[in-house]
Design a protein around this motif. Structure first.
Motif, short mmCIF file in Angstrom:
data_model
loop_
_atom_site.label_atom_id
_atom_site.label_comp_id
_atom_site.label_asym_id
_atom_site.label_seq_id
_atom_site.Cartn_x
_atom_site.Cartn_y
_atom_site.Cartn_z
N ASP A 14 22.03 -56.61 -44.30
CA ASP A 14 20.94 -57.50 -43.92
C ASP A 14 19.62 -56.82 -44.28
O ASP A 14 19.34 -55.71 -43.82
CB ASP A 14 21.01 -57.77 -42.42
N SER A 15 18.79 -57.49 -45.08
CA SER A 15 17.54 -56.87 -45.54
C SER A 15 16.56 -56.62 -44.41
O SER A 15 15.60 -55.88 -44.58
CB SER A 15 16.89 -57.76 -46.60
N GLY A 16 16.80 -57.22 -43.24
CA GLY A 16 15.91 -56.99 -42.10
C GLY A 16 16.18 -55.68 -41.38
O GLY A 16 15.40 -55.28 -40.52
N TYR A 17 17.30 -55.03 -41.72
CA TYR A 17 17.68 -53.79 -41.06
C TYR A 17 17.83 -52.68 -42.08
O TYR A 17 18.22 -52.91 -43.23
CB TYR A 17 19.00 -53.96 -40.30
N HIS A 18 17.54 -51.46 -41.65
CA HIS A 18 17.67 -50.29 -42.51
C HIS A 18 19.10 -49.77 -42.37
O HIS A 18 19.49 -49.28 -41.32
CB HIS A 18 16.65 -49.23 -42.08
N ASP A 19 19.87 -49.88 -43.45
CA ASP A 19 21.27 -49.46 -43.42
C ASP A 19 21.39 -47.93 -43.38
O ASP A 19 20.55 -47.21 -43.92
CB ASP A 19 22.01 -49.97 -44.65
N PRO A 20 22.46 -47.43 -42.76
CA PRO A 20 22.68 -45.98 -42.75
C PRO A 20 23.01 -45.45 -44.14
O PRO A 20 23.52 -46.18 -45.00
CB PRO A 20 23.87 -45.81 -41.80
N VAL A 21 22.73 -44.18 -44.34
CA VAL A 21 23.06 -43.49 -45.59
C VAL A 21 24.55 -43.15 -45.62
O VAL A 21 25.18 -43.16 -46.67
CB VAL A 21 22.19 -42.24 -45.75
N LYS A 26 19.56 -40.70 -50.64
CA LYS A 26 20.93 -41.17 -50.78
C LYS A 26 21.90 -40.01 -50.56
O LYS A 26 21.53 -38.85 -50.69
CB LYS A 26 21.16 -41.77 -52.18
N ALA A 27 23.13 -40.36 -50.26
CA ALA A 27 24.19 -39.36 -50.25
C ALA A 27 24.61 -39.09 -51.68
O ALA A 27 24.94 -40.01 -52.43
CB ALA A 27 25.37 -39.84 -49.42
N ALA A 28 24.57 -37.82 -52.09
CA ALA A 28 24.90 -37.48 -53.47
C ALA A 28 26.40 -37.58 -53.72
O ALA A 28 26.83 -37.89 -54.84
CB ALA A 28 24.41 -36.06 -53.78
N HIS A 29 27.20 -37.29 -52.69
CA HIS A 29 28.65 -37.30 -52.80
C HIS A 29 29.22 -37.74 -51.46
O HIS A 29 28.49 -37.89 -50.47
CB HIS A 29 29.19 -35.91 -53.16
N GLU A 30 30.51 -37.90 -51.41
CA GLU A 30 31.15 -38.26 -50.15
C GLU A 30 31.00 -37.12 -49.14
O GLU A 30 31.06 -35.94 -49.50
CB GLU A 30 32.64 -38.54 -50.36
N PRO A 31 30.79 -37.45 -47.87
CA PRO A 31 30.74 -36.41 -46.84
C PRO A 31 32.03 -35.58 -46.82
O PRO A 31 33.11 -36.07 -47.15
CB PRO A 31 30.56 -37.21 -45.55
N GLN A 32 31.88 -34.34 -46.42
CA GLN A 32 32.98 -33.38 -46.42
C GLN A 32 33.11 -32.79 -45.02
O GLN A 32 32.12 -32.45 -44.39
CB GLN A 32 32.67 -32.29 -47.44
N PHE A 69 30.87 -44.62 -47.19
CA PHE A 69 29.47 -44.27 -47.03
C PHE A 69 28.67 -45.13 -47.97
O PHE A 69 29.18 -45.69 -48.91
CB PHE A 69 29.23 -42.78 -47.27
N THR A 70 27.37 -45.26 -47.67
CA THR A 70 26.54 -46.12 -48.47
C THR A 70 25.74 -45.29 -49.45
O THR A 70 25.50 -44.11 -49.26
CB THR A 70 25.56 -46.90 -47.58
N ALA A 71 25.29 -45.97 -50.49
CA ALA A 71 24.57 -45.26 -51.54
C ALA A 71 23.08 -45.26 -51.33
O ALA A 71 22.35 -44.60 -52.01
CB ALA A 71 24.89 -45.88 -52.90
N GLY A 72 22.57 -46.01 -50.37
CA GLY A 72 21.13 -46.05 -50.18
C GLY A 72 20.75 -46.78 -48.93
O GLY A 72 21.56 -46.97 -48.05
N GLU A 90 26.57 -43.24 -37.38
CA GLU A 90 25.63 -43.33 -38.49
C GLU A 90 24.83 -42.04 -38.73
O GLU A 90 24.48 -41.32 -37.78
CB GLU A 90 24.61 -44.45 -38.23
N LEU A 91 24.49 -41.80 -40.00
CA LEU A 91 23.43 -40.90 -40.39
C LEU A 91 22.37 -41.76 -41.07
O LEU A 91 22.67 -42.46 -42.05
CB LEU A 91 23.90 -39.82 -41.35
#
Length: 393
Positions: free
Chosen positions: A294-301, A340-346, A22-25, A273-274
């Motif tokens: 890629d800075s042109g796209y909004h990455d998933p959280v 951001k995701a605070a922790h890994e998904p569960q 998962f991504t941090a931001g 994605e979320l």
């Protein structure tokens, strides 16, 4: 165009955790009512559908949560899809393949059919999909529905009159938005009124990937409309209904307590994605699937392999997004810290109730969860499909 498995087990508590990438931001920085926690959500009088700040909430939820399945609210539902909580009590649920809306008494499980929605043409993933109540429902009793016709996907509203006989309680549909591309698959279909009293509509690109990047097409988008179906004032592309673009197939919409909009969507072969939705942002499809950097796209959280999720509805409760999984046959908890995701998904309920379609906040620590074993891709057991009441933390 405007006008327009396995057998069910007894109630239990599950606290299984699955690690995943998962991504941090979000790559594009910081910058409303599908499923919100009524006990903590902002009032509708507060302006804005999405907070401009990405500040964390006062309390970040813990890494580990829990899910208890309290009871089966109703069973014997056929191809349930959309779910809406009535302010006077009870739930409205749509049947994708039968084209009907049914009221469920949450105390007794009694089902009362309101009626069939004229013009619904079920096929593949299309049919009668999302439901939402008018922001003025207390006075106008209007129910909004997203559905597939012979020519398109569209949103219409209908008067609900419970004083009429069962099967005759829906008024004639008043189309507020039409011309959304239709296909056998990727029809989108989730609708919700946000905290700004505007209508948000998640659409799919129906396997025509060019639609997602074409801001003139309503396919592969999140649209933002007035209750009458006009482009909402303040939309990012002038007099256009488009709120965000570059989506493949949006399936879930929810707002957190800071009025930030979240959306789940199907990936193709690699990443589901979320996303934290920001007005005007490009979410990358078909050029990007999952985190691209890629800075042109909004990455998933957060992102999942498609076998683990294939996400559908989402809800916000207890500081987390809760996401139903179809192919993944599980409920995901994504604890949040701002955007951001605070922790890994569960993960919870893996394989216990089969495919999971819709999740809606029921107030405080309660959720309504809808299964989807009768959607032609499941393996129905006796009593499928059903609505479950969950207690979460």
């Amino acid at each position: 165009m405007i006008v327009q498995r396995q057998a069910v087990r007894p109630a239990l508590t599950v606290a299984a955790c699955a690690a995943l990438l998962f991504t941090a931001g979000c790559s594009s920085g910081a910058d409303g009512r599908a499923s919100r926690d009524p006990s903590s959500a902002p009032s509708r009088s507060e302006a804005g559908a999405s907070a401009t700040s990405s500040k964390p909430s006062d309390v970040v939820p813990p890494a580990k949560g829990s899910v208890t399945v309290g009871r089966t609210v109703a069973d014997g539902l056929k191809s349930p899809w959309g779910l809406a909580s009535l302010p006077e009590g009870g739930l409205l649920v749509s049947s994708r393949d039968e084209g009907t809306i049914t009221r469920v008494d949450t105390a007794t499980g009694k089902k009362t059919e309101l009626g069939a929605v004229p013009g619904v043409a079920p096929a593949g993933e299309g049919g009668l999909l999302g439901l939402a109540l008018s922001p003025s429902y207390a006075s106008d009793h209007m129910v909004y529905a997203y559905f597939t016709t012979e020519s398109d996907n569209r949103v219409a509203r209908m008067l609900y009159d419970e004083k009429k006989p069962a099967g005759e309680q829906l008024g004639a549909p008043d189309t507020v938005f039409k011309g959304i591309p239709k296909g056998t698959n990727h029809n989108g279909g989730r609708i919700a009124f946000g905290p700004d009293d505007l209508l948000y509509v998640g659409t799919g690109e129906t396997y025509r990937t060019q639609y997602a990047q074409d801001k003139k097409s309503p396919g592969g988008k999140i649209l933002r409309l007035t209750p009458e179906g006009e482009p909402a004032p303040g939309n990012p592309f002038g007099n256009s209904p488009v709120y965000s673009y570059g989506h493949r197939n949006v399936q879930g919409l929810a707002w957190d307590t800071d009025k930030r909009l979240w959306a789940s969507e199907f990936g193709q072969d690699t990443w589901d994605e979320l996303n934290n939705i920001v007005a005007g942002d490009n979410y990358g499809w078909p050029d990007a699937e999952g985190k691209s950097g890629d800075s042109g796209y909004h990455d998933p959280v957060a992102q999942w392999h498609t076998a683990d999720a294939s996400p559908s509805g989402i809800a916000y409760a207890k500081g987390s997004i809760w996401m139903a999984g179809l192919r993944g046959e599980r409920l995901w908890r994504i604890p949040l810290d701002g955007t951001k995701a605070a922790h890994e998904p569960q993960e919870f309920l893996k394989g216990r109730y089969g495919r999971l379609r819709t999740v809606v906040a029921a107030g405080g620590d309660k959720l309504w969860l809808v299964t989807s074993e009768t959607d032609t891709r499941g393996t129905p057991s006796k009593g499928d499909d059903r609505i479950l009441e969950l207690k979460v933390s």
